[in-house]
Design an enzyme around this catalytic site. Sequence first.
Site, mmCIF file in Angstrom:
data_model
loop_
_atom_site.group_PDB
_atom_site.id
_atom_site.type_symbol
_atom_site.label_atom_id
_atom_site.label_comp_id
_atom_site.label_asym_id
_atom_site.label_seq_id
_atom_site.Cartn_x
_atom_site.Cartn_y
_atom_site.Cartn_z
ATOM 1 C CD GLU A 32 -2.315 0.955 3.006
ATOM 2 O OE1 GLU A 32 -3.146 1.794 3.322
ATOM 3 O OE2 GLU A 32 -1.970 0.018 3.779
ATOM 4 C CG ASP B 156 15.980 -1.343 11.321
ATOM 5 O OD1 ASP B 156 16.720 -0.665 12.075
ATOM 6 O OD2 ASP B 156 16.160 -1.421 10.102
#
Length: 292
Positions: free
Chosen positions: A94, A196
């Site tokens: 998306e 992360d």
Amino acid sequence: MQHWSTIADNISQATGKSFSVDNSQSIGGGCINEAFRISGNGQDYFVKLHSSAYLDMFEAEAAGLQELASAQAIKVPLPVCTGSNSSKAWVVMEYISLGGRGNMALFGQQLAAMHRKTSPSFGWHTDNTIGSTPQINTPNIDWINFWREHRLGYQLELAARNGCSGSLQRKGERLMESFDMLFTNYQPEASLLHGDLWSGNYSSDAQGSPVIFDPAIYYGDREADLAMTELFGGFGSSFYDAYHDSWPIDPGYKVRKTFYNIYHILNHFNLFGGGYASQAENMIGSVLSESK
Ligand code: ADP
């Protein structure tokens, strides 16, 4: 670019709606891959491209986004498909119009909610990557052993293969043997982590809602995610206050924060070389002296 028609077919198949690329626009800001916004048939998608050997990396990224989405806590781009041809691999997701920091207090609450999603073991069912370095997630019910083998030990070994020997390795070995002391009065849960979570992997959508992307997910100590938020410039007091209000942090986090971030700094050495080796050595020295 010659790949767009194959990628468009891949998207059409995945969505069941005919798609072709009318326009592609390069997007900067990433560390590892080429990134594009592609548009056609009234739809926009975000595409990351790398050489075809990186299909596994993209499949793990798509699976990681799906896992984060399943927590229903923080908005993430929903994956659409992955694929490869003889020269390129890609992940399509998306497209979200990103910009600015948005509501940081809401982000703090949402991250705590995401960390409430837990697993019986540490790790995950699939290995993935941190940057482009392999990240091994073989499940383990013992967090200390998991971190020793698949996080700290893995990066230290890689650093040795990348030419970093001597005092860093000697101190690293001492830390490998002694870091269980940091967990004497602390038993972390196996929380769903982004993995992360530096500031470059967070933004907000057009409505100001927090969005996280580019994950390296696994189930682990939530302090490891929080530590990463502080590594390259923190997220600001409203974020931390809201997180702590939702789920307080153990005081031992102060030392474990540096400990957890050694993993990322070693990984930076392994990816980019340079001064990260001495930064990692200083961090190891500081944790060794505080955990005596
Ligand atoms: P890399 O894997 O190379 O580090 P990122 O996943 O960080 O790449 O993406 C690069 C940049 O693209 C990000 O800094 C962000 O600004 C933007 N971006 C990431 N995901 C999306 C998305 N789904 N929609 C729109 N822009 C995105």
